[in-house]
Design a protein around this motif. Structure first.
Motif, PDB file in Angstrom:
ATOM      1  N   VAL A  38       0.860  -1.175   0.000  1.00  0.00           N
ATOM      2  CA  VAL A  38       0.000   0.000   0.000  1.00  0.00           C
ATOM      3  C   VAL A  38       0.899   1.229   0.000  1.00  0.00           C
ATOM      4  O   VAL A  38       1.785   1.358   0.840  1.00  0.00           O
ATOM      5  CB  VAL A  38      -0.936   0.015   1.225  1.00  0.00           C
ATOM      6  CG1 VAL A  38      -1.824   1.257   1.216  1.00  0.00           C
ATOM      7  CG2 VAL A  38      -1.784  -1.253   1.268  1.00  0.00           C
ATOM      8  N   LYS A  39       0.651   2.122  -0.942  1.00  0.00           N
ATOM      9  CA  LYS A  39       1.514   3.287  -1.124  1.00  0.00           C
ATOM     10  C   LYS A  39       0.654   4.507  -1.380  1.00  0.00           C
ATOM     11  O   LYS A  39      -0.271   4.456  -2.182  1.00  0.00           O
ATOM     12  CB  LYS A  39       2.441   3.029  -2.322  1.00  0.00           C
ATOM     13  CG  LYS A  39       3.285   4.179  -2.745  1.00  0.00           C
ATOM     14  CD  LYS A  39       4.555   4.193  -1.939  1.00  0.00           C
ATOM     15  CE  LYS A  39       5.480   5.295  -2.375  1.00  0.00           C
ATOM     16  NZ  LYS A  39       5.367   6.492  -1.586  1.00  0.00           N
ATOM     17  N   VAL A  72      -1.595  -1.403  -4.061  1.00  0.00           N
ATOM     18  CA  VAL A  72      -2.716  -0.497  -3.832  1.00  0.00           C
ATOM     19  C   VAL A  72      -2.155   0.915  -3.704  1.00  0.00           C
ATOM     20  O   VAL A  72      -1.318   1.168  -2.832  1.00  0.00           O
ATOM     21  CB  VAL A  72      -3.485  -0.873  -2.553  1.00  0.00           C
ATOM     22  CG1 VAL A  72      -4.613   0.111  -2.291  1.00  0.00           C
ATOM     23  CG2 VAL A  72      -4.000  -2.295  -2.620  1.00  0.00           C
ATOM     24  N   LEU A  73      -2.600   1.807  -4.580  1.00  0.00           N
ATOM     25  CA  LEU A  73      -2.220   3.211  -4.485  1.00  0.00           C
ATOM     26  C   LEU A  73      -3.397   3.953  -3.872  1.00  0.00           C
ATOM     27  O   LEU A  73      -4.526   3.849  -4.352  1.00  0.00           O
ATOM     28  CB  LEU A  73      -1.885   3.775  -5.863  1.00  0.00           C
ATOM     29  CG  LEU A  73      -0.704   3.115  -6.559  1.00  0.00           C
ATOM     30  CD1 LEU A  73      -0.510   3.694  -7.950  1.00  0.00           C
ATOM     31  CD2 LEU A  73       0.565   3.260  -5.746  1.00  0.00           C
ATOM     32  N   THR A  74      -3.132   4.693  -2.815  1.00  0.00           N
ATOM     33  CA  THR A  74      -4.199   5.337  -2.072  1.00  0.00           C
ATOM     34  C   THR A  74      -3.866   6.797  -1.798  1.00  0.00           C
ATOM     35  O   THR A  74      -2.720   7.207  -1.931  1.00  0.00           O
ATOM     36  CB  THR A  74      -4.451   4.582  -0.749  1.00  0.00           C
ATOM     37  OG1 THR A  74      -5.596   5.123  -0.105  1.00  0.00           O
ATOM     38  CG2 THR A  74      -3.259   4.663   0.175  1.00  0.00           C
ATOM     39  N   GLU A  92      -2.291  11.734 -13.031  1.00  0.00           N
ATOM     40  CA  GLU A  92      -0.888  11.802 -13.454  1.00  0.00           C
ATOM     41  C   GLU A  92       0.035  11.257 -12.363  1.00  0.00           C
ATOM     42  O   GLU A  92       0.957  10.489 -12.644  1.00  0.00           O
ATOM     43  CB  GLU A  92      -0.531  13.260 -13.757  1.00  0.00           C
ATOM     44  CG  GLU A  92       0.909  13.482 -14.158  1.00  0.00           C
ATOM     45  CD  GLU A  92       1.228  14.963 -14.315  1.00  0.00           C
ATOM     46  OE1 GLU A  92       2.421  15.303 -14.210  1.00  0.00           O
ATOM     47  OE2 GLU A  92       0.306  15.770 -14.546  1.00  0.00           O
ATOM     48  N   LYS A  93      -0.228  11.640 -11.116  1.00  0.00           N
ATOM     49  CA  LYS A  93       0.593  11.163  -9.999  1.00  0.00           C
ATOM     50  C   LYS A  93       0.432   9.658  -9.798  1.00  0.00           C
ATOM     51  O   LYS A  93       1.393   8.955  -9.525  1.00  0.00           O
ATOM     52  CB  LYS A  93       0.229  11.905  -8.717  1.00  0.00           C
ATOM     53  CG  LYS A  93       0.669  13.342  -8.690  1.00  0.00           C
ATOM     54  CD  LYS A  93       0.252  13.990  -7.390  1.00  0.00           C
ATOM     55  CE  LYS A  93       0.595  15.458  -7.348  1.00  0.00           C
ATOM     56  NZ  LYS A  93       0.159  16.069  -6.080  1.00  0.00           N
ATOM     57  N   ILE A  94      -0.806   9.176  -9.917  1.00  0.00           N
ATOM     58  CA  ILE A  94      -1.054   7.740  -9.768  1.00  0.00           C
ATOM     59  C   ILE A  94      -0.299   6.965 -10.849  1.00  0.00           C
ATOM     60  O   ILE A  94       0.370   5.969 -10.561  1.00  0.00           O
ATOM     61  CB  ILE A  94      -2.563   7.426  -9.814  1.00  0.00           C
ATOM     62  CG1 ILE A  94      -3.234   7.953  -8.538  1.00  0.00           C
ATOM     63  CG2 ILE A  94      -2.816   5.933  -9.989  1.00  0.00           C
ATOM     64  CD1 ILE A  94      -4.747   7.893  -8.567  1.00  0.00           C
ATOM     65  N   SER A  95      -0.374   7.425 -12.082  1.00  0.00           N
ATOM     66  CA  SER A  95       0.330   6.758 -13.188  1.00  0.00           C
ATOM     67  C   SER A  95       1.837   6.775 -12.975  1.00  0.00           C
ATOM     68  O   SER A  95       2.525   5.773 -13.193  1.00  0.00           O
ATOM     69  CB  SER A  95      -0.010   7.425 -14.519  1.00  0.00           C
ATOM     70  OG  SER A  95      -1.356   7.233 -14.823  1.00  0.00           O
ATOM     71  N   GLN A  96       2.356   7.917 -12.535  1.00  0.00           N
ATOM     72  CA  GLN A  96       3.790   8.040 -12.299  1.00  0.00           C
ATOM     73  C   GLN A  96       4.246   7.102 -11.178  1.00  0.00           C
ATOM     74  O   GLN A  96       5.250   6.400 -11.307  1.00  0.00           O
ATOM     75  CB  GLN A  96       4.139   9.480 -11.934  1.00  0.00           C
ATOM     76  CG  GLN A  96       5.622   9.692 -11.669  1.00  0.00           C
ATOM     77  CD  GLN A  96       5.933  11.134 -11.255  1.00  0.00           C
ATOM     78  OE1 GLN A  96       5.035  11.960 -11.111  1.00  0.00           O
ATOM     79  NE2 GLN A  96       7.191  11.413 -11.068  1.00  0.00           N
ATOM     80  N   THR A  97       3.491   7.050 -10.091  1.00  0.00           N
ATOM     81  CA  THR A  97       3.835   6.173  -8.973  1.00  0.00           C
ATOM     82  C   THR A  97       3.762   4.709  -9.399  1.00  0.00           C
ATOM     83  O   THR A  97       4.650   3.921  -9.084  1.00  0.00           O
ATOM     84  CB  THR A  97       2.908   6.430  -7.770  1.00  0.00           C
ATOM     85  OG1 THR A  97       3.036   7.796  -7.376  1.00  0.00           O
ATOM     86  CG2 THR A  97       3.268   5.539  -6.591  1.00  0.00           C
TER      87      THR A  97
END
Length: 109
Positions: A38-39, A72-74, A92-97
């Motif tokens: 989880v990040k 899991v990106l939260t 954009e941040k979710i895709s980059q992470t």
């Protein structure tokens, strides 16, 4: 059995102790059905975080870690006021992470 670890790099002074506890528990367990990473999507992936994740991967073995990995990106939704002023960079941040984590772990889509 669920083995929950404290957040990686949330408490630098306690990370080593947490990792030792995880190692001890993993040695007791014979099998893992899932590894859930989880990040927060908007927090940096810094070197200590990378090293910690790679350590867990090495500990479990590449095949076991990758075969059972769930990422899991939260994070919080942006407020209407912030969206109006700055626009949304959430996707954009979710895709980059997601890309950074995939590259770090050598994962393929």
């Amino acid at each position: 059995v669920v083995l929950d670890t404290p957040g990686i790099n949330e408490s630098h002074s306690k990370d080593l102790g947490h990792m030792i506890g995880v190692v001890q528990k993993l040695k007791e367990m014979k099998h893992a059905n899932a590894v859930i990473l989880v990040k927060k999507y908007d927090s940096r992936i810094d070197q200590p975080w990378r090293e910690s994740v790679l350590y867990y991967k090495q500990l479990m073995g590449d095949d076991a870690f990758n075969a059972n990995l769930i990422i899991v990106l939260t994070g919080p939704l942006e407020s209407k006021r912030k969206l109006k002023a700055f626009g949304s960079r959430r996707q954009e941040k979710i895709s980059q992470t997601a890309t950074e984590v995939q590259q770090l772990l050598g994962l393929k889509l």
